[in-house]
Design a protein around this motif. Structure first.
Motif, mmCIF file in Angstrom:
data_model
loop_
_atom_site.group_PDB
_atom_site.id
_atom_site.type_symbol
_atom_site.label_atom_id
_atom_site.label_comp_id
_atom_site.label_asym_id
_atom_site.label_seq_id
_atom_site.Cartn_x
_atom_site.Cartn_y
_atom_site.Cartn_z
ATOM 1 N N ASN A 11 24.139 -0.357 -9.479
ATOM 2 C CA ASN A 11 24.754 -1.480 -10.169
ATOM 3 C C ASN A 11 23.866 -1.956 -11.320
ATOM 4 O O ASN A 11 22.655 -2.091 -11.189
ATOM 5 C CB ASN A 11 25.119 -2.617 -9.198
ATOM 6 N N VAL A 12 24.494 -2.134 -12.455
ATOM 7 C CA VAL A 12 23.782 -2.507 -13.671
ATOM 8 C C VAL A 12 23.813 -4.018 -13.792
ATOM 9 O O VAL A 12 24.867 -4.641 -13.725
ATOM 10 C CB VAL A 12 24.435 -1.851 -14.911
ATOM 11 N N LYS A 13 22.618 -4.612 -13.949
ATOM 12 C CA LYS A 13 22.548 -6.062 -14.094
ATOM 13 C C LYS A 13 22.322 -6.402 -15.561
ATOM 14 O O LYS A 13 21.382 -5.934 -16.184
ATOM 15 C CB LYS A 13 21.421 -6.629 -13.235
ATOM 16 N N GLY A 14 23.184 -7.230 -16.100
ATOM 17 C CA GLY A 14 23.088 -7.581 -17.513
ATOM 18 C C GLY A 14 24.155 -6.863 -18.309
ATOM 19 O O GLY A 14 24.727 -5.877 -17.862
ATOM 20 N N VAL A 71 19.759 -1.430 -11.751
ATOM 21 C CA VAL A 71 19.202 -1.137 -13.067
ATOM 22 C C VAL A 71 19.359 -2.382 -13.931
ATOM 23 O O VAL A 71 20.419 -3.002 -13.948
ATOM 24 C CB VAL A 71 19.950 0.055 -13.706
ATOM 25 N N TYR A 72 18.280 -2.761 -14.614
ATOM 26 C CA TYR A 72 18.349 -3.932 -15.479
ATOM 27 C C TYR A 72 18.497 -3.513 -16.934
ATOM 28 O O TYR A 72 17.913 -2.523 -17.365
ATOM 29 C CB TYR A 72 17.085 -4.773 -15.338
ATOM 30 N N VAL A 73 19.259 -4.275 -17.677
ATOM 31 C CA VAL A 73 19.359 -4.079 -19.126
ATOM 32 C C VAL A 73 18.226 -4.884 -19.748
ATOM 33 O O VAL A 73 18.123 -6.096 -19.558
ATOM 34 C CB VAL A 73 20.719 -4.563 -19.640
ATOM 35 N N ALA A 74 17.348 -4.165 -20.495
ATOM 36 C CA ALA A 74 16.067 -4.774 -20.869
ATOM 37 C C ALA A 74 16.220 -6.002 -21.762
ATOM 38 O O ALA A 74 15.520 -6.986 -21.593
ATOM 39 C CB ALA A 74 15.197 -3.740 -21.555
ATOM 40 N N PHE A 75 17.121 -5.963 -22.733
ATOM 41 C CA PHE A 75 17.168 -7.048 -23.702
ATOM 42 C C PHE A 75 18.232 -8.089 -23.398
ATOM 43 O O PHE A 75 18.653 -8.809 -24.290
ATOM 44 C CB PHE A 75 17.345 -6.496 -25.123
ATOM 45 N N ASP A 76 18.680 -8.142 -22.149
ATOM 46 C CA ASP A 76 19.612 -9.207 -21.794
ATOM 47 C C ASP A 76 18.902 -10.188 -20.865
ATOM 48 O O ASP A 76 18.864 -10.019 -19.666
ATOM 49 C CB ASP A 76 20.853 -8.620 -21.115
ATOM 50 N N PHE A 77 18.260 -11.185 -21.469
ATOM 51 C CA PHE A 77 17.637 -12.242 -20.680
ATOM 52 C C PHE A 77 17.925 -13.560 -21.399
ATOM 53 O O PHE A 77 18.376 -13.548 -22.540
ATOM 54 C CB PHE A 77 16.132 -11.979 -20.521
ATOM 55 N N PRO A 78 17.714 -14.697 -20.734
ATOM 56 C CA PRO A 78 18.012 -15.971 -21.416
ATOM 57 C C PRO A 78 17.050 -16.213 -22.568
ATOM 58 O O PRO A 78 15.895 -16.570 -22.354
ATOM 59 C CB PRO A 78 17.821 -17.020 -20.311
#
Lengths: 194, 99
Positions: A11-14, A71-78
């Motif tokens: 599952n992809v987060k972001g 899996v995290y999407v690197a450039f999706d953060f607050p």
């Protein structure tokens, strides 16, 4: 394309769309700032280059989580919270700088170098990067090693070591809040090898 | 404006000087890393603020700002890589008790 398959099964987060838009915009802004020219031809080339770069790095910017389940999407953060955090961090860096400058200039050299280890379980690797970077940027503490969630930190003075509070300091709480990580549940290992 | 810029530059250079003293005075590799941390964070930032004030609001000052930001992101990585290499190759930190 191993990485792609990896991302499909987990599952992809972001949001990757959000990352694509933001990354292209930031790259294009950087292009405009660095070139300083406003001709349509150059701007078009810049836009094409930033879109291409954002697209081709998409699979590289999927970072597996610490437990390898998602899996995290690197450039999706607050982003706004992140900038606020950096302002707060800068204030801390100024304070720590003055402290360490005093220690260095003190004729008695009141240092007590020590290794401090603590555990800070966080799922998002970006949170670990932010925390380890923040600790290293603050003079008086250097992140020597991070293995999983175990932080090995070299502290120059007792004050700097206490500031970490065995992984329960304000910095850790802020990083956790930033990436919406849960607070760890007990069993912190605080060891001081004096 | 030039005077304010000068004050920032002098403050930054003072911190660089303190960092150099620290590198000479502190006992071992790990503690010297802390001293170099002085120069690479606040010392560098104060110098850049001085230069940005001197330059005014132009493309050059924006570029200086980008350099400062890059410094902030890249520097801890360098420090971390050096210290981790030392730690993993078995260099023991100097301590008061072992003295």
């Amino acid at each position: 394309m191993m990485k792609n398959n990896l991302a499909m099964t987990k599952n992809v987060k972001g949001s990757e769309t959000k990352q694509f838009i933001v990354l292209s915009a930031v790259l294009f802004l950087l292009w405009v700032l660095l070139s300083g020219k406003m001709e349509a031809k150059l701007l078009g080339m810049g836009l094409a280059a930033s879109l291409f770069s954002a697209w081709i790095t998409m699979s590289l910017l999927r970072i597996p989580s610490v437990d390898r389940k998602s899996v995290y999407v690197a450039f999706d953060f607050p982003y706004v919270k992140y900038i606020v955090y950096w302002f707060w961090l800068f204030k801390e860096i100024v304070k720590a700088n003055i402290d360490i400058a005093k220690v260095v200039l003190n004729p008695k050299l009141p240092i007590n170098p020590q290794i401090v280890t603590f555990r800070r379980p966080m799922d998002n690797p970006l949170a670990h990067v932010t925390l380890a970077n923040s600790i290293t940027l603050t003079p008086g503490t250097v992140t020597v090693d991070v293995e999983g969630d175990l932080y090995v930190i070299h502290a120059l003075t007792d004050g700097a070591a206490e500031g970490l509070e065995g992984g329960e300091g304000e910095m850790m709480k802020r990083v956790c809040a930033l990436f919406n990580e849960e607070a760890p549940k007990g069993e912190e290992a605080k060891e001081n090898h004096g | 404006m030039e005077i304010i810029a000068g004050i920032f530059l002098i403050a930054g250079l003072f911190l660089l000087f303190v960092a150099a003293i620290g590198i000479l005075r502190l006992p071992d590799f790990y503690s010297r890393l802390h001293a170099s941390g002085l120069s690479e964070t606040l010392g560098m930032v104060l110098c850049f603020i001085g230069l940005i004030i001197y330059e005014g609001f132009t493309f050059t000052s924006v570029k200086l700002l980008i350099i400062a930001l890059f410094f902030f992101l890249a520097n801890p990585i360098g420090t971390h890589v050096i210290s981790r290499a030392a730690y993993r190759s078995g260099l023991k930190p100097w301590t008061r008790k072992g003295d």
